[in-house]
Write a protein that holds these residues in place. Structure first.
Motif, PDB file in Angstrom:
ATOM      1  N   THR A 114      58.195 -56.949 -26.639  1.00 31.59           N
ATOM      2  CA  THR A 114      58.595 -55.572 -26.318  1.00 31.59           C
ATOM      3  C   THR A 114      58.837 -55.413 -24.824  1.00 31.59           C
ATOM      4  OG1 THR A 114      56.260 -54.900 -26.134  1.00 31.59           O
ATOM      5  CG2 THR A 114      57.348 -54.614 -28.282  1.00 31.59           C
ATOM      6  N   HIS A 115      58.053 -56.139 -24.035  1.00 31.81           N
ATOM      7  CA  HIS A 115      58.225 -56.169 -22.583  1.00 31.81           C
ATOM      8  C   HIS A 115      57.408 -57.349 -22.079  1.00 31.81           C
ATOM      9  CE1 HIS A 115      54.480 -54.058 -23.132  1.00 31.81           C
ATOM     10  NE2 HIS A 115      54.218 -54.034 -21.841  1.00 31.81           N
ATOM     11  N   LEU A 116      57.536 -57.645 -20.773  1.00 33.86           N
ATOM     12  CA  LEU A 116      57.010 -58.928 -20.306  1.00 33.86           C
ATOM     13  C   LEU A 116      55.743 -58.782 -19.461  1.00 33.86           C
ATOM     14  CD1 LEU A 116      60.348 -60.826 -19.703  1.00 33.86           C
ATOM     15  CD2 LEU A 116      59.091 -60.376 -21.817  1.00 33.86           C
ATOM     16  N   LEU A 118      51.663 -59.212 -18.915  1.00 37.01           N
ATOM     17  CA  LEU A 118      50.891 -60.415 -19.243  1.00 37.01           C
ATOM     18  C   LEU A 118      50.172 -60.359 -20.587  1.00 37.01           C
ATOM     19  CD1 LEU A 118      47.610 -59.826 -18.564  1.00 37.01           C
ATOM     20  CD2 LEU A 118      48.481 -59.879 -16.228  1.00 37.01           C
ATOM     21  N   ASP A 119      49.889 -59.158 -21.107  1.00 43.30           N
ATOM     22  CA  ASP A 119      49.187 -59.063 -22.388  1.00 43.30           C
ATOM     23  C   ASP A 119      50.147 -59.040 -23.576  1.00 43.30           C
ATOM     24  OD1 ASP A 119      49.911 -56.555 -21.265  1.00 43.30           O
ATOM     25  OD2 ASP A 119      48.680 -55.510 -22.734  1.00 43.30           O
ATOM     26  N   HIS A 120      51.418 -59.393 -23.331  1.00 44.42           N
ATOM     27  CA  HIS A 120      52.415 -59.407 -24.419  1.00 44.42           C
ATOM     28  C   HIS A 120      53.168 -60.727 -24.512  1.00 44.42           C
ATOM     29  CE1 HIS A 120      52.107 -55.036 -25.321  1.00 44.42           C
ATOM     30  NE2 HIS A 120      51.571 -55.077 -24.115  1.00 44.42           N
ATOM     31  N   VAL A 121      52.857 -61.662 -23.597  1.00 45.71           N
ATOM     32  CA  VAL A 121      53.702 -62.859 -23.483  1.00 45.71           C
ATOM     33  C   VAL A 121      52.967 -64.191 -23.725  1.00 45.71           C
ATOM     34  CG1 VAL A 121      55.186 -61.695 -21.798  1.00 45.71           C
ATOM     35  CG2 VAL A 121      53.299 -63.098 -20.961  1.00 45.71           C
ATOM     36  N   GLY A 254      55.004 -51.418 -29.294  1.00 42.35           N
ATOM     37  CA  GLY A 254      54.820 -52.008 -27.963  1.00 42.35           C
ATOM     38  C   GLY A 254      54.040 -51.020 -27.128  1.00 42.35           C
ATOM     39  N   ASP A 255      54.276 -50.975 -25.824  1.00 43.91           N
ATOM     40  CA  ASP A 255      53.547 -50.039 -24.958  1.00 43.91           C
ATOM     41  C   ASP A 255      54.308 -48.728 -24.744  1.00 43.91           C
ATOM     42  OD1 ASP A 255      51.600 -51.913 -24.901  1.00 43.91           O
ATOM     43  OD2 ASP A 255      51.719 -52.352 -22.760  1.00 43.91           O
ATOM     44  N   PHE A 256      55.230 -48.421 -25.668  1.00 42.32           N
ATOM     45  CA  PHE A 256      55.844 -47.083 -25.728  1.00 42.32           C
ATOM     46  C   PHE A 256      54.709 -46.070 -25.931  1.00 42.32           C
ATOM     47  CE2 PHE A 256      58.844 -44.263 -28.467  1.00 42.32           C
ATOM     48  CZ  PHE A 256      59.277 -43.567 -27.353  1.00 42.32           C
ATOM     49  N   PHE A 257      53.701 -46.463 -26.714  1.00 43.95           N
ATOM     50  CA  PHE A 257      52.428 -45.740 -26.814  1.00 43.95           C
ATOM     51  C   PHE A 257      51.326 -46.766 -26.556  1.00 43.95           C
ATOM     52  CE2 PHE A 257      55.370 -43.388 -29.395  1.00 43.95           C
ATOM     53  CZ  PHE A 257      55.027 -42.055 -29.237  1.00 43.95           C
ATOM     54  N   HIS A 258      50.443 -46.486 -25.587  1.00 50.35           N
ATOM     55  CA  HIS A 258      49.305 -47.381 -25.378  1.00 50.35           C
ATOM     56  C   HIS A 258      48.178 -47.066 -26.350  1.00 50.35           C
ATOM     57  CE1 HIS A 258      50.519 -48.627 -21.134  1.00 50.35           C
ATOM     58  NE2 HIS A 258      50.193 -49.746 -21.728  1.00 50.35           N
ATOM     59  N   HIS A 259      48.054 -45.783 -26.672  1.00 50.53           N
ATOM     60  CA  HIS A 259      46.866 -45.321 -27.391  1.00 50.53           C
ATOM     61  C   HIS A 259      47.266 -44.110 -28.249  1.00 50.53           C
ATOM     62  CE1 HIS A 259      42.904 -43.445 -27.972  1.00 50.53           C
ATOM     63  NE2 HIS A 259      42.420 -44.668 -27.790  1.00 50.53           N
ATOM     64  N   THR A 300      50.764 -51.088 -31.136  1.00 53.95           N
ATOM     65  CA  THR A 300      50.516 -52.446 -30.650  1.00 53.95           C
ATOM     66  C   THR A 300      49.140 -52.623 -30.002  1.00 53.95           C
ATOM     67  OG1 THR A 300      52.853 -52.946 -30.476  1.00 53.95           O
ATOM     68  CG2 THR A 300      51.411 -54.182 -29.009  1.00 53.95           C
ATOM     69  N   HIS A 301      48.629 -51.574 -29.337  1.00 53.43           N
ATOM     70  CA  HIS A 301      47.275 -51.676 -28.769  1.00 53.43           C
ATOM     71  C   HIS A 301      46.277 -50.806 -29.536  1.00 53.43           C
ATOM     72  CE1 HIS A 301      47.967 -54.238 -25.338  1.00 53.43           C
ATOM     73  NE2 HIS A 301      48.900 -53.457 -24.841  1.00 53.43           N
ATOM     74  N   PHE A 302      46.675 -50.277 -30.692  1.00 54.74           N
ATOM     75  CA  PHE A 302      45.782 -49.374 -31.433  1.00 54.74           C
ATOM     76  C   PHE A 302      44.724 -50.206 -32.168  1.00 54.74           C
ATOM     77  CE2 PHE A 302      49.159 -45.807 -32.360  1.00 54.74           C
ATOM     78  CZ  PHE A 302      49.492 -45.774 -31.026  1.00 54.74           C
TER      79      PHE A 302
HETATM   80 ZN   LIG Z   1      50.183 -53.870 -23.145  1.00 54.60          ZN
END
Ligand SMILES: [Zn+2]
Length: 328
Positions: A114-116, A118-121, A254-259, A300-302
């Protein structure tokens, strides 16, 4: 963690690790414990009694039947993350969990990120017995949105260009609390450059050397029913992933929503977001279009329950969770 059916697709969450409580305190500055407590539906699963947010890092496997796609790749094991030291040098059983879910390393055909950050790659590469970084998934193409990859690369600054004034800035004694938190999540240019170079060397270079990196335009359909959807704000070229199969649809945030509290309050951005205003506008538009529909949303982070439907809730929205077809 479990598997959901989206039409004919099987969608499986693979947990990497639970984010240590307190580590994200201050990430969403407006989300003070007092304010969070008013949003009763978030407790106790998404927010604890102390008003701290619970989150994790996980990947999602989309199995279309023909193609097995890993969406986001966590932190990986043994990586160098000076910007987030507690997520470097990990040794998690992520690959064992993937295997248990039915996917060996050689089974994954495509990696989408979703993006680069460090917690996604991280799991794009792993160390072999000799300590050399090699592609984790030997048969997988890594398909990235070109603009996001270029944004990532642009953070690498040549040492001549590193101006001492950049690092000396914002260290003054009269720094506000808000600035202090923002700085904690938005480190100086030199640290960011160093971190980005490490990610490039350890994580992407082995995939590039194998000839498996493929850059695509925004909004590309990857295989029938799996599409990158432009959701800028957290980064300038952030993309979520939309799935469509047999009349059903799903959306991987992805991180469009963190929580989940950003579903309740879409205007609450996270420190370190590229553009809070753009993000708020995009989140509102998404929530408005998704509310009351059967679009299945994967956060993604839920933490669990991490998958559900969006419904209108007063001024904001809420997530109505669904249970997986198969639970592990
Ligand atoms: Zn993230």
């Amino acid at each position: 963690m479990g598997t959901w059916n989206v039409g004919l697709f099987k969608v499986t969450e693979i947990e990497e690790f639970v984010i240590q409580l307190g580590l994200l305190n201050g990430l969403i500055p407006q989300a003070t414990p007092e304010v969070i407590r008013e949003l009763g539906w978030l407790q106790p699963q998404y927010v604890n009694d102390a008003g701290e947010i619970r989150a994790n890092v996980h990947s999602i496997v989309v199995d279309t039947g023909d193609t097995k796609i890993l969406v986001d790749a966590g932190c990986g094991n043994g990586k160098s993350y000076p910007m987030q030291p507690s997520w470097g040098g990990l040794d998690t059983p992520f690959l064992e969990r993937l295997e248990k879910a039915g996917y060996g390393r050689e089974d994954i055909d495509i990696i989408l990120l979703t993006h680069l950050h460090l917690d996604h790659v991280g799991w794009c590469s792993m160390q072999d017995e000799s300590g050399k970084w090699v592609p984790t998934f030997p048969n997988a193409r890594l398909i990235l949105v070109r603009d996001e990859y270029e944004r990532h690369l642009s953070q690498i600054i040549s040492s001549d260009a590193l101006d001492s004034s950049a690092t000396a800035a914002a260290q003054g004694e009269d720094e506000s609390e808000e600035d202090r938190i923002a700085r904690a999540f938005l480190p100086d240019a030199e640290a960011l450059s160093n971190q980005t170079r490490l990610i490039q060397e350890e994580t992407f270079q082995p995939v590039i050397d194998a000839g498996h990196l493929e850059l695509v335009p925004p909004g590309t359909e990857i295989v029938p029913g799996v599409r990158y959807v432009s959701t800028p704000g957290h980064t300038s070229a952030h993309h979520s992933v939309r799935l469509e199969s047999d009349g059903q649809a799903a959306f991987i945030t992805g991180d469009f929503f963190h929580h989940p509290l950003q579903i309740a309050r879409p205007e609450w951005s996270s420190a370190g977001d590229w553009d809070a205003e753009v993000l708020t506008k995009n989140r509102r538009a998404f929530l408005e279009s998704a509310a009351g529909t059967d679009l299945l949303v994967f956060g993604t982070h839920f933490v669990e329950p991490s998958v559900g439907y969006i419904v209108k809730d007063g001024e904001g929205y809420r997530l109505t969770p669904t249970t997986p077809a198969t639970q592990r």
